[in-house]
Design a protein around this motif. Structure first.
Motif, PDB file in Angstrom:
ATOM      1  N   ASP A  59     -49.507  86.770  75.132  1.00 29.03           N
ATOM      2  CA  ASP A  59     -48.925  87.545  76.217  1.00 29.03           C
ATOM      3  C   ASP A  59     -48.220  88.820  75.752  1.00 29.03           C
ATOM      4  O   ASP A  59     -47.672  89.550  76.556  1.00 29.03           O
ATOM      5  CB  ASP A  59     -47.945  86.679  77.017  1.00 29.03           C
ATOM      6  CG  ASP A  59     -46.847  86.083  76.155  1.00 29.03           C
ATOM      7  OD1 ASP A  59     -46.912  86.206  74.915  1.00 29.03           O
ATOM      8  OD2 ASP A  59     -45.914  85.496  76.728  1.00 29.03           O
ATOM      9  N   GLU A  60     -48.245  89.089  74.452  1.00 31.12           N
ATOM     10  CA  GLU A  60     -47.622  90.298  73.919  1.00 31.12           C
ATOM     11  C   GLU A  60     -48.718  91.254  73.458  1.00 31.12           C
ATOM     12  O   GLU A  60     -49.551  90.904  72.630  1.00 31.12           O
ATOM     13  CB  GLU A  60     -46.725  89.960  72.735  1.00 31.12           C
ATOM     14  CG  GLU A  60     -45.549  89.077  73.096  1.00 31.12           C
ATOM     15  CD  GLU A  60     -44.749  88.698  71.856  1.00 31.12           C
ATOM     16  OE1 GLU A  60     -44.492  89.591  71.016  1.00 31.12           O
ATOM     17  OE2 GLU A  60     -44.408  87.518  71.724  1.00 31.12           O
ATOM     18  N   LEU A  61     -48.700  92.463  73.986  1.00 32.80           N
ATOM     19  CA  LEU A  61     -49.700  93.467  73.635  1.00 32.80           C
ATOM     20  C   LEU A  61     -49.207  94.287  72.448  1.00 32.80           C
ATOM     21  O   LEU A  61     -48.066  94.756  72.438  1.00 32.80           O
ATOM     22  CB  LEU A  61     -49.972  94.378  74.836  1.00 32.80           C
ATOM     23  CG  LEU A  61     -51.036  95.446  74.656  1.00 32.80           C
ATOM     24  CD1 LEU A  61     -52.386  94.831  74.298  1.00 32.80           C
ATOM     25  CD2 LEU A  61     -51.152  96.272  75.932  1.00 32.80           C
ATOM     26  N   ARG A  62     -50.057  94.443  71.443  1.00 37.63           N
ATOM     27  CA  ARG A  62     -49.764  95.264  70.276  1.00 37.63           C
ATOM     28  C   ARG A  62     -50.834  96.334  70.142  1.00 37.63           C
ATOM     29  O   ARG A  62     -52.009  96.093  70.413  1.00 37.63           O
ATOM     30  CB  ARG A  62     -49.744  94.418  68.995  1.00 37.63           C
ATOM     31  CG  ARG A  62     -48.648  93.391  68.950  1.00 37.63           C
ATOM     32  CD  ARG A  62     -47.288  94.053  68.782  1.00 37.63           C
ATOM     33  NE  ARG A  62     -46.250  93.069  68.564  1.00 37.63           N
ATOM     34  CZ  ARG A  62     -45.393  92.676  69.483  1.00 37.63           C
ATOM     35  NH1 ARG A  62     -45.457  93.169  70.700  1.00 37.63           N
ATOM     36  NH2 ARG A  62     -44.465  91.789  69.202  1.00 37.63           N
ATOM     37  N   TYR A  63     -50.392  97.499  69.712  1.00 33.39           N
ATOM     38  CA  TYR A  63     -51.305  98.618  69.462  1.00 33.39           C
ATOM     39  C   TYR A  63     -51.397  98.821  67.965  1.00 33.39           C
ATOM     40  O   TYR A  63     -50.378  98.919  67.283  1.00 33.39           O
ATOM     41  CB  TYR A  63     -50.798  99.888  70.159  1.00 33.39           C
ATOM     42  CG  TYR A  63     -50.820  99.748  71.656  1.00 33.39           C
ATOM     43  CD1 TYR A  63     -51.987 100.011  72.364  1.00 33.39           C
ATOM     44  CD2 TYR A  63     -49.701  99.314  72.349  1.00 33.39           C
ATOM     45  CE1 TYR A  63     -52.019  99.860  73.743  1.00 33.39           C
ATOM     46  CE2 TYR A  63     -49.731  99.162  73.728  1.00 33.39           C
ATOM     47  CZ  TYR A  63     -50.895  99.436  74.412  1.00 33.39           C
ATOM     48  OH  TYR A  63     -50.935  99.276  75.771  1.00 33.39           O
ATOM     49  N   GLU A  64     -52.628  98.877  67.460  1.00 36.84           N
ATOM     50  CA  GLU A  64     -52.865  98.995  66.027  1.00 36.84           C
ATOM     51  C   GLU A  64     -53.465 100.356  65.712  1.00 36.84           C
ATOM     52  O   GLU A  64     -54.483 100.735  66.291  1.00 36.84           O
ATOM     53  CB  GLU A  64     -53.818  97.893  65.564  1.00 36.84           C
ATOM     54  CG  GLU A  64     -53.271  96.510  65.805  1.00 36.84           C
ATOM     55  CD  GLU A  64     -54.216  95.416  65.340  1.00 36.84           C
ATOM     56  OE1 GLU A  64     -55.381  95.707  65.004  1.00 36.84           O
ATOM     57  OE2 GLU A  64     -53.777  94.252  65.308  1.00 36.84           O
ATOM     58  N   ALA A  65     -52.829 101.068  64.792  1.00 39.33           N
ATOM     59  CA  ALA A  65     -53.304 102.381  64.346  1.00 39.33           C
ATOM     60  C   ALA A  65     -53.815 102.248  62.920  1.00 39.33           C
ATOM     61  O   ALA A  65     -53.034 102.044  61.988  1.00 39.33           O
ATOM     62  CB  ALA A  65     -52.177 103.402  64.419  1.00 39.33           C
ATOM     63  N   ILE A  78     -48.572  98.862  63.326  1.00 35.76           N
ATOM     64  CA  ILE A  78     -48.653  98.077  64.559  1.00 35.76           C
ATOM     65  C   ILE A  78     -47.401  98.330  65.393  1.00 35.76           C
ATOM     66  O   ILE A  78     -46.278  98.243  64.880  1.00 35.76           O
ATOM     67  CB  ILE A  78     -48.785  96.579  64.249  1.00 35.76           C
ATOM     68  CG1 ILE A  78     -50.031  96.341  63.375  1.00 35.76           C
ATOM     69  CG2 ILE A  78     -48.850  95.757  65.533  1.00 35.76           C
ATOM     70  CD1 ILE A  78     -50.152  94.936  62.844  1.00 35.76           C
ATOM     71  N   TYR A  79     -47.619  98.637  66.677  1.00 34.58           N
ATOM     72  CA  TYR A  79     -46.535  98.975  67.598  1.00 34.58           C
ATOM     73  C   TYR A  79     -46.579  98.081  68.832  1.00 34.58           C
ATOM     74  O   TYR A  79     -47.644  97.627  69.239  1.00 34.58           O
ATOM     75  CB  TYR A  79     -46.670 100.425  68.074  1.00 34.58           C
ATOM     76  CG  TYR A  79     -46.518 101.445  66.982  1.00 34.58           C
ATOM     77  CD1 TYR A  79     -45.285 102.035  66.718  1.00 34.58           C
ATOM     78  CD2 TYR A  79     -47.605 101.826  66.198  1.00 34.58           C
ATOM     79  CE1 TYR A  79     -45.141 102.968  65.707  1.00 34.58           C
ATOM     80  CE2 TYR A  79     -47.467 102.765  65.186  1.00 34.58           C
ATOM     81  CZ  TYR A  79     -46.236 103.332  64.946  1.00 34.58           C
ATOM     82  OH  TYR A  79     -46.087 104.251  63.948  1.00 34.58           O
ATOM     83  N   GLY A  83     -43.450 101.569  71.787  1.00 32.85           N
ATOM     84  CA  GLY A  83     -43.492 102.458  70.632  1.00 32.85           C
ATOM     85  C   GLY A  83     -42.643 102.000  69.464  1.00 32.85           C
ATOM     86  O   GLY A  83     -42.427 102.750  68.515  1.00 32.85           O
ATOM     87  N   ASN A  84     -42.179 100.750  69.501  1.00 31.88           N
ATOM     88  CA  ASN A  84     -41.420 100.197  68.378  1.00 31.88           C
ATOM     89  C   ASN A  84     -42.387  99.644  67.339  1.00 31.88           C
ATOM     90  O   ASN A  84     -43.261  98.853  67.680  1.00 31.88           O
ATOM     91  CB  ASN A  84     -40.503  99.072  68.859  1.00 31.88           C
ATOM     92  CG  ASN A  84     -39.513  99.544  69.886  1.00 31.88           C
ATOM     93  OD1 ASN A  84     -38.836 100.539  69.692  1.00 31.88           O
ATOM     94  ND2 ASN A  84     -39.444  98.835  70.999  1.00 31.88           N
ATOM     95  N   MET A  85     -42.211 100.070  66.081  1.00 33.24           N
ATOM     96  CA  MET A  85     -43.092  99.563  65.038  1.00 33.24           C
ATOM     97  C   MET A  85     -42.787  98.096  64.778  1.00 33.24           C
ATOM     98  O   MET A  85     -41.639  97.703  64.604  1.00 33.24           O
ATOM     99  CB  MET A  85     -42.968 100.350  63.747  1.00 33.24           C
ATOM    100  CG  MET A  85     -43.988  99.867  62.710  1.00 33.24           C
ATOM    101  SD  MET A  85     -43.938 100.741  61.154  1.00 33.24           S
ATOM    102  CE  MET A  85     -44.710 102.260  61.614  1.00 33.24           C
TER     103      MET A  85
END
Length: 158
Positions: A59-65, A78-79, A83-85
């Protein structure tokens, strides 16, 4: 020295191949807060963004760069959606692993089994090391603590 160079070259190329094989995620454009946080932390770097759901109930979405630090080194930042790393992972050569971790790997795995090596720093500033190995046609992620002490081994899908 030649063997060390060959091993490092093999590890780097294996890391790239493993990342391509495991990174079958859809490329996305992250929210502006996430993008700006990345650009502030890593100016001039060009990431490939993907997203992943994590947590006990996914249920937690993470954005990976994923991006290139230089011509030979890959990294992953990963944020969360604000926008918190949450974590940073940097590809490293075997020689940068703590001695205890190197000794453990040498004792338990042939050099050709090692596919990727990374140092990971999480949002609490805790440093760990992750080593991807292939043994008996299975892929494992071996985690070591900051001093190189064995922590856990996790079987991963290839």
């Amino acid at each position: 020295m030649k063997n060390v160079f060959l091993a490092f070259t093999f590890l780097c190329s294996s890391f790239l191949i493993a990342q391509e094989g495991t990174n079958m995620k859809k490329v996305i454009t992250p929210p502006e807060k996430v993008r700006l946080a990345f650009e502030k932390e890593y100016p001039g770097k060009v990431p490939v963004w993907s997203e992943e759901y994590v947590g006990d109930d996914n249920d937690e979405l993470r954005y990976e760069a994923r991006y290139n630090v230089d011509n030979k080194t890959k990294a992953l930042a990963i944020y969360d959606n604000l926008g918190n790393m949450k974590a940073y992972e940097l590809q490293i050569p075997l020689s940068q692993l703590p001695a205890k971790a190197q000794a453990y790997l040498k004792k338990n795995y042939p050099a050709k089994a090692i596919r990727e090596i990374a140092v990971v720093v999480d949002y609490k500033n805790v440093t760990t090391y992750e080593v991807g190995v292939k043994k008996d046609a299975k892929f494992y992620d071996i985690q070591f603590d900051k001093e190189g002490g064995f922590d856990v081994i996790i079987e991963k899908p290839e």
